[in-house]
Each structure stands twice: as C-alpha cells, then as structure tokens.
Design a protein around this motif. Structure first.
Motif, PDB file in Angstrom:
ATOM      1  N   SER A 121      14.339  -4.454   4.208  1.00  0.00           N
ATOM      2  CA  SER A 121      15.362  -5.103   3.521  1.00  0.00           C
ATOM      3  C   SER A 121      16.906  -4.489   3.757  1.00  0.00           C
ATOM      4  CB  SER A 121      15.316  -4.908   2.090  1.00  0.00           C
ATOM      5  OG  SER A 121      16.133  -5.282   1.155  1.00  0.00           O
ATOM      6  N   GLU A 122      17.810  -5.269   3.763  1.00  0.00           N
ATOM      7  CA  GLU A 122      19.210  -4.692   4.011  1.00  0.00           C
ATOM      8  C   GLU A 122      19.668  -3.993   2.526  1.00  0.00           C
ATOM      9  OE1 GLU A 122      21.837  -7.045   6.121  1.00  0.00           O
ATOM     10  OE2 GLU A 122      20.332  -7.006   8.003  1.00  0.00           O
ATOM     11  N   ILE A 126      -0.321  -5.165   4.455  1.00  0.00           N
ATOM     12  CA  ILE A 126       0.222  -4.089   3.607  1.00  0.00           C
ATOM     13  C   ILE A 126       1.660  -3.589   3.951  1.00  0.00           C
ATOM     14  CG2 ILE A 126      -0.299  -1.491   3.253  1.00  0.00           C
ATOM     15  CD1 ILE A 126      -3.110  -1.930   3.225  1.00  0.00           C
ATOM     16  N   MET A 127       1.672  -3.782   5.297  1.00  0.00           N
ATOM     17  CA  MET A 127       3.173  -3.385   6.106  1.00  0.00           C
ATOM     18  C   MET A 127       4.282  -4.310   5.511  1.00  0.00           C
ATOM     19  SD  MET A 127       2.879  -0.443   6.941  1.00  0.00           S
ATOM     20  CE  MET A 127       4.686  -0.105   7.613  1.00  0.00           C
ATOM     21  N   THR A 128       3.806  -5.428   5.636  1.00  0.00           N
ATOM     22  CA  THR A 128       4.803  -6.904   5.133  1.00  0.00           C
ATOM     23  C   THR A 128       4.992  -6.731   3.662  1.00  0.00           C
ATOM     24  OG1 THR A 128       3.865  -8.245   6.756  1.00  0.00           O
ATOM     25  CG2 THR A 128       4.845  -9.337   5.028  1.00  0.00           C
ATOM     26  N   GLU A 167       7.445  -3.485   3.050  1.00  0.00           N
ATOM     27  CA  GLU A 167       8.835  -3.901   3.512  1.00  0.00           C
ATOM     28  C   GLU A 167       9.657  -4.823   2.690  1.00  0.00           C
ATOM     29  OE1 GLU A 167       8.287  -4.779   7.843  1.00  0.00           O
ATOM     30  OE2 GLU A 167       7.872  -2.688   7.998  1.00  0.00           O
ATOM     31  N   SER A 168       8.908  -5.609   2.036  1.00  0.00           N
ATOM     32  CA  SER A 168       9.560  -6.682   1.149  1.00  0.00           C
ATOM     33  C   SER A 168       9.727  -6.002  -0.105  1.00  0.00           C
ATOM     34  CB  SER A 168       8.685  -7.870   1.028  1.00  0.00           C
ATOM     35  OG  SER A 168       7.365  -7.743   0.128  1.00  0.00           O
ATOM     36  N   LEU A 196       4.310   4.281   5.889  1.00  0.00           N
ATOM     37  CA  LEU A 196       4.811   3.898   4.691  1.00  0.00           C
ATOM     38  C   LEU A 196       5.960   4.875   4.176  1.00  0.00           C
ATOM     39  CD1 LEU A 196       1.518   2.549   2.672  1.00  0.00           C
ATOM     40  CD2 LEU A 196       3.376   1.265   3.597  1.00  0.00           C
ATOM     41  N   ALA A 197       5.633   6.207   4.956  1.00  0.00           N
ATOM     42  CA  ALA A 197       6.373   7.121   4.200  1.00  0.00           C
ATOM     43  C   ALA A 197       7.781   7.067   4.831  1.00  0.00           C
ATOM     44  CB  ALA A 197       5.879   8.513   4.672  1.00  0.00           C
ATOM     45  N   GLN A 198       7.803   6.165   6.002  1.00  0.00           N
ATOM     46  CA  GLN A 198       9.341   5.853   6.464  1.00  0.00           C
ATOM     47  C   GLN A 198      10.213   4.599   5.819  1.00  0.00           C
ATOM     48  OE1 GLN A 198      10.096   7.280   9.665  1.00  0.00           O
ATOM     49  NE2 GLN A 198       8.080   8.692   9.152  1.00  0.00           N
ATOM     50  N   ILE A 199       9.421   4.078   5.087  1.00  0.00           N
ATOM     51  CA  ILE A 199       9.754   3.122   4.117  1.00  0.00           C
ATOM     52  C   ILE A 199      10.234   3.637   2.564  1.00  0.00           C
ATOM     53  CG2 ILE A 199       9.500   0.872   3.007  1.00  0.00           C
ATOM     54  CD1 ILE A 199       7.553   0.302   5.223  1.00  0.00           C
TER      55      ILE A 199
END
Ligand code: C5P
Length: 238
Positions: A2-3, A26-28, A31-32, A58-61
C-alpha cells in the motif's frame, strides 16, 4: 504494498492473526492490511506450513508477533529464542508454566525481541485445570503465573480479555514497569464468536487496559479485511 503511510504501532493496537497455510495468500493479505494494522501474528499453523522465512518476509512489512508458545527445558528455549531472533519478530511467546529457570533463560537469550508469557490458555476452564492438577480458579492461576513471569523479567503477558483489568491493576501501566498486555479473544460488534467463548469487543478490551488486541477470523475472513480493520480502529480510538 500500500502507498498509504503505515500507522505507528503505538497508535494502532490491532494485531491480525494470520492463521492460514498458504504462503501466497498470507503475503497478499499482509500487504493489503499494511496500512490498517499495527502488527501481524504468526502462530503454529502458519509457521509450520510456511517455515521461518515467512517471519522475516512479514517483518519487512510490519511488526510481527511470533506466537510459538515455547515450553521446554531452559537450554532448548534459550536456543529457540536465539534461533528466531534474526528473523526479526518483535514479540515471542513462552508458557509461564515452563517455570522460573525457563522464563529467565528466555529473557536472557532475548536481545532485540520482547518475551511475552502465556498464563492460562483461554481454552481451559476450571475443570480442565483440575484435571492437570491445578486447583483453585483460573484467575488464581493466571495471577500466580503472571507474578512468576513478571518476576522472571518478561516484557509482557498474553491473557484473555476477562483478565486484563486484574493484571493491569496488579502490575500497573507499562509506563510504570507494568506488562505489555496482548489480548486475543476479541470479537467486534456483530461478528461470529466462532470457537471463542470468553470474548470482549475491541473497545472494551482497550478500555480495560489491553495494549494490543489480537483478531483473526473476523478480519481475515471478511469480504474486505482492510476496511474491517479500519472500522475496528475507528471504534477503539473513538
Ligand atoms: O480467529 P480468532 O480471532 O479467534 O484468532 C485468535 C488468535 O489468538 C488465534 O491465533 C489464537 O491462536 C490466538 N490465541 C487465542 N487464545 C489464547 C492465545 C492465543 O485465541 N489464549
């Protein structure tokens, strides 16, 4: 991704439990949800299905709560803390019933990871506790294990919504050295309770003193998980 800017953790107490098995799904979802939640939880289902790399991705997100509920001899638990710390989770759970030496070993091994003590599983009632030799009420047992975990130096506790007030008044606010309270068993107004029995709404749990509220299926199973997370946030900060 997301921006929209990510809401800082201190401003957003919502932790979404990603209890799924498919890594892409899970990743989608993660990110959402990025702009609408403070933290994502990886439990045994996702960890067992996708492996440790899921945690570092996930820790990058966003911040990650790694809910492995460790309970073993002190050396093993210390080894597990050291093994998962490089993956970058913010929180890791250990069972307070593992005893003082195990809890202290976990705390000593932790460097950049915060250790949360699990007191009594919300799936156990007083009869279940009696079956495993624990007499007295579940709240007596929660208080006893919370005292042990706090004196061993854990950063926080996982408890049901019904125990938040007890633990907050027993140990005081985080700003005065009290525990970070991470609370599952949350059901927003109008959502299905599913297999959860001892529930509160998000606003009730925050008002009682929870720092982070863990919500799984009411968000992950909704038609628009980000919109649902934002509606929950609007309710708790209202
Ligand atoms: O889908 P739901 O909102 O019920 O998910 C709650 C999450 O919190 C699950 O991942 C579950 O493992 C976790 N949890 C819980 N009760 C506890 C500890 C953790 O429901 N005592």
């Amino acid at each position: 991704m997301s921006e929209e800017p990510r809401v800082a953790l201190k401003d957003n107490p919502i932790c979404v439990a990603l209890d799924l098995t498919d890594r892409a799904e899970i990743m989608t979802l993660a990110e959402s949800l990025e702009s609408g939640v403070g933290m994502l939880k990886v439990g045994l289902t996702a960890y067992g299905s996708c492996g440790p790399e899921l945690v570092s991705d996930l820790a990058q997100i966003t911040d990650v709560f790694l809910d492995l509920k460790l309970h073993d001899i002190p050396a093993q638990v210390a080894g597990a803390v050291s093994a998962v710390e490089p993956l970058g989770p913010r929180f890791l759970t250990v069972h307070a019933s593992g005893g003082r030496a195990m809890l202290e070993a976990a705390v000593r091994a932790a460097d950049d990871i915060e250790i949360l003590g699990v007191t009594v599983l919300t799936s156990l009632d007083d009869d279940d506790l009696s079956d495993i030799g624990m007499n007295g009420t579940s709240s007596d047992q929660v208080a006893r294990l919370a005292d042990l975990a706090m004196s061993a130096g854990v950063d926080g506790l996982v408890c049901s919504p019904l125990e938040v007030s007890l633990l907050r008044s027993r140990f005081g606010p985080v700003s005065a050295g009290g525990p970070i309270l991470v609370v599952p068993g949350i059901r927003p107004h109008g959502s299905d309770r599913g297999d959860q029995r001892r529930t509160m709404t998000p606003a009730e749990a925050i008002k009682a003193g929870a720092d982070h509220i863990v919500i799984g299926r009411p968000i992950t199973g909704s038609a628009d998980p980000l919109a649902t997370a934002r509606a929950v946030l609007a309710e708790v900060i209202a």
